[in-house]
Design a protein around this motif. Sequence first.
Motif, mmCIF file in Angstrom:
data_model
loop_
_atom_site.group_PDB
_atom_site.id
_atom_site.type_symbol
_atom_site.label_atom_id
_atom_site.label_comp_id
_atom_site.label_asym_id
_atom_site.label_seq_id
_atom_site.Cartn_x
_atom_site.Cartn_y
_atom_site.Cartn_z
ATOM 1 N N VAL A 216 0.918 -1.303 0.097
ATOM 2 C CA VAL A 216 0.175 -0.002 -0.009
ATOM 3 C C VAL A 216 0.706 1.094 0.018
ATOM 4 O O VAL A 216 1.463 1.314 0.995
ATOM 5 N N ALA A 220 -1.440 6.708 -0.831
ATOM 6 C CA ALA A 220 -2.609 6.384 -1.436
ATOM 7 C C ALA A 220 -4.008 7.018 -0.701
ATOM 8 O O ALA A 220 -3.844 7.068 0.349
ATOM 9 N N LEU A 222 -7.478 5.444 0.241
ATOM 10 C CA LEU A 222 -8.358 4.283 0.347
ATOM 11 C C LEU A 222 -9.837 4.584 0.656
ATOM 12 O O LEU A 222 -10.366 3.892 -0.323
ATOM 13 N N ARG A 224 -13.464 5.466 -0.048
ATOM 14 C CA ARG A 224 -14.289 5.905 -1.501
ATOM 15 C C ARG A 224 -15.203 6.936 -0.923
ATOM 16 O O ARG A 224 -15.665 7.313 0.189
ATOM 17 N N PRO A 232 -12.810 7.829 -5.535
ATOM 18 C CA PRO A 232 -11.928 8.340 -4.300
ATOM 19 C C PRO A 232 -12.859 9.477 -3.474
ATOM 20 O O PRO A 232 -13.665 10.407 -4.090
ATOM 21 N N ALA A 284 -9.525 -2.116 0.107
ATOM 22 C CA ALA A 284 -8.621 -1.964 -0.780
ATOM 23 C C ALA A 284 -7.642 -2.928 -0.994
ATOM 24 O O ALA A 284 -7.218 -3.337 -2.522
ATOM 25 N N ARG A 287 -9.561 -5.183 -3.729
ATOM 26 C CA ARG A 287 -9.496 -4.918 -5.120
ATOM 27 C C ARG A 287 -8.087 -4.599 -5.649
ATOM 28 O O ARG A 287 -7.996 -4.498 -6.913
ATOM 29 N N GLY A 288 -7.284 -4.818 -4.845
ATOM 30 C CA GLY A 288 -5.859 -4.484 -5.127
ATOM 31 C C GLY A 288 -5.289 -5.899 -6.088
ATOM 32 O O GLY A 288 -4.205 -5.870 -6.525
ATOM 33 N N HIS A 292 -5.787 -0.163 -11.259
ATOM 34 C CA HIS A 292 -6.783 1.021 -11.235
ATOM 35 C C HIS A 292 -6.572 2.319 -12.061
ATOM 36 O O HIS A 292 -5.216 2.335 -12.263
ATOM 37 N N ASP A 296 -7.546 7.337 -9.192
ATOM 38 C CA ASP A 296 -8.390 6.365 -8.292
ATOM 39 C C ASP A 296 -7.855 6.667 -6.852
ATOM 40 O O ASP A 296 -8.615 6.569 -5.823
ATOM 41 N N ARG A 298 -5.827 4.407 -5.609
ATOM 42 C CA ARG A 298 -5.248 3.108 -5.292
ATOM 43 C C ARG A 298 -4.442 2.464 -6.421
ATOM 44 O O ARG A 298 -4.426 1.235 -6.401
ATOM 45 N N VAL A 301 -1.960 0.403 -4.846
ATOM 46 C CA VAL A 301 -2.327 -0.606 -3.787
ATOM 47 C C VAL A 301 -2.412 -1.852 -4.669
ATOM 48 O O VAL A 301 -3.312 -2.028 -5.316
#
Length: 582
Positions: A216, A220, A222, A224, A232, A284, A287-288, A292, A296, A298, A301
């Motif tokens: 991470v 970043a 994270l 939303r 973001p 996060a 989704r990593g 992205h 975004d 991320r 990440v």
Amino acid sequence: MNSRHGDGRGRRRGGGGRGGGHRPEPEPLRGVRDDARLSEELLRMDGASYGRYKSLRGDWDFGDFTLTVQRVQADPFAPPSRVRVLVPDSGVPESAWGDPVRRRATADYLGRRAHRLLRGSLLRIDTGGQEVIERSSCRLTDGGIDLRIGIDLPGHGRRIDGRTAERELCRTLPDLVDGLDWEEIDVEEAVAFADSVADAVTLRSGLAERGLVAFVADGAILPRRSGVSDEPMTRGAVPFSSPESLRVSVELPHRGTVSGMGVPEGITLIVGGGFHGKSTLLHALERGVHDHVPGDGRELVVTRQDAVKIRAEEGRRVERVDVSPFVRNLPTGADTGEFRTENASGSTSQAANICEAVEAGSRTLLVDEDSTATNLMIRDERMQALVHGDREPLVPFIDLVRPLYRDHGVSTVLVMGGSGDYFDVADQVIMLDAYHPHDVSERARELARARTDADFTPPRARVVDPASVDDTTSRGRGRIKRRDTDVLVFGESDVDVRAIEQFVDPGQITGAGLALRELVRGGHLDGTRTVGEALDSLERALDGEGVLLLGADFGGDYVLPRRYEIAAVLNRLRTLRVLGMR
Ligand code: ADP
Ligand code: MG
């Protein structure tokens, strides 16, 4: 919308079946089929009966591209018609499509641009949200572009609105193709987009050799914007900043040196007070596994590509899964080495989810206390004193999480704010305090107690019956479609996909349905291979062919799913039958 005002009589008849008593469909138009002719025909059709649109089927030569009318809706109320636009040379340089990562990224970039250019028209192109994933709607060929577009062919009731159709197909479409020409686009932005994706891919593929399961980046974003928006958070977001002890630096091809928190292999606990950002961090990481878009928050990440989110899922079906590491003597006397139920409990569903993820090849589990069955996670001393071992069929995850890692290399990242028991088994403990992570591993070790592990014997692998994975309906036709983001309709089965949290794009649900079909059609699931072997085989085919392998003939949009989501859908199919276990 005027074109929607049917008179009722003209509507589709029940079931939309093809057979029986309909007028014969018009033959495709013959002779010269170029853009001038298409324009002429559309204007001539104005006011004709809607069914005449079918005569447009086939290829139309526009000079610098080919339009293929693939499917024509039967009436204005049916799902949109489908066209394909193949531009053999749009000037995209080899640097943008030469390797598979940049090819995916550039295609995604162009697809998003196409989506913007088509705003306000009747043409619709499927495009992604925050993730950059291979999709059927926009692909790069060597130097060219291949688009799949939906269009609601316009009508005045049941009559053709030829003028509007002419505008859309003969003007909007060529304008779109011009707008995607490399000369027309912001090349710097397109290259930066692909660079960003390429950096994320490098970062992710370097995790294993650094002994990390996730990274991470410092800075970043994270959180939303809201529970229903994946964009973001703009105001008040606290940028991520790694604890010193976990900070690593990585050299990336485009961005240069980046620093951030490396999450090591093993067992990582994320703790902290309620509302301090634990679930947001885990989300996060979930989704990593995907890349992205720039902006975004991320972009850097990343999580090992095999990471699977585990949760409890009461009510799901389970088909002969070896859950014996977690579930011993059930009160029903059922064999938990081949556990099957039409209606799993919270704990048994979570046990099945873990065993199936390992069966499908995952070596990274992501778990959040918010969505787990407590009785599968922990059992404290007082409960053990009251309910003796032989009355309790469950072996809690806490007794298996270490052997899972030690003996089988399966790491776990676990959010747990409500119990300190996991201090006993954690390799590192990260505490979130007002969204700031701190390494509290030392202190947690001081508080830890000795604990005896249980044994984790890897679940036996299943061989499933390909005949039980069938997309044909009782009427003998194939049916694969998505209902919202809740259900995949596969043949006669409705598969509830709400608990498959790593579907990040609705198109992946359809993609997973098509992947099930391809598992059988392509001979990957052949009645002798295990589920894992069948997925390996399908993945190899996808590596070569790309997303279109799943549904070149399919009349809709779809997105490439991961093998873990394909397995998840397979495992939830109510018709699935297992032939044997190995
Ligand atoms: P927990 O799981 O610890 O209870 P959540 O992760 O659900 O907490 O986060 C609680 C709230 O804080 C959410 O509304 C989330 O959007 C917000 N949040 C999370 N991380 C941050 C951050 N870094 N900056 C600002 N708000 C954040
Ligand atoms: Mg939470």
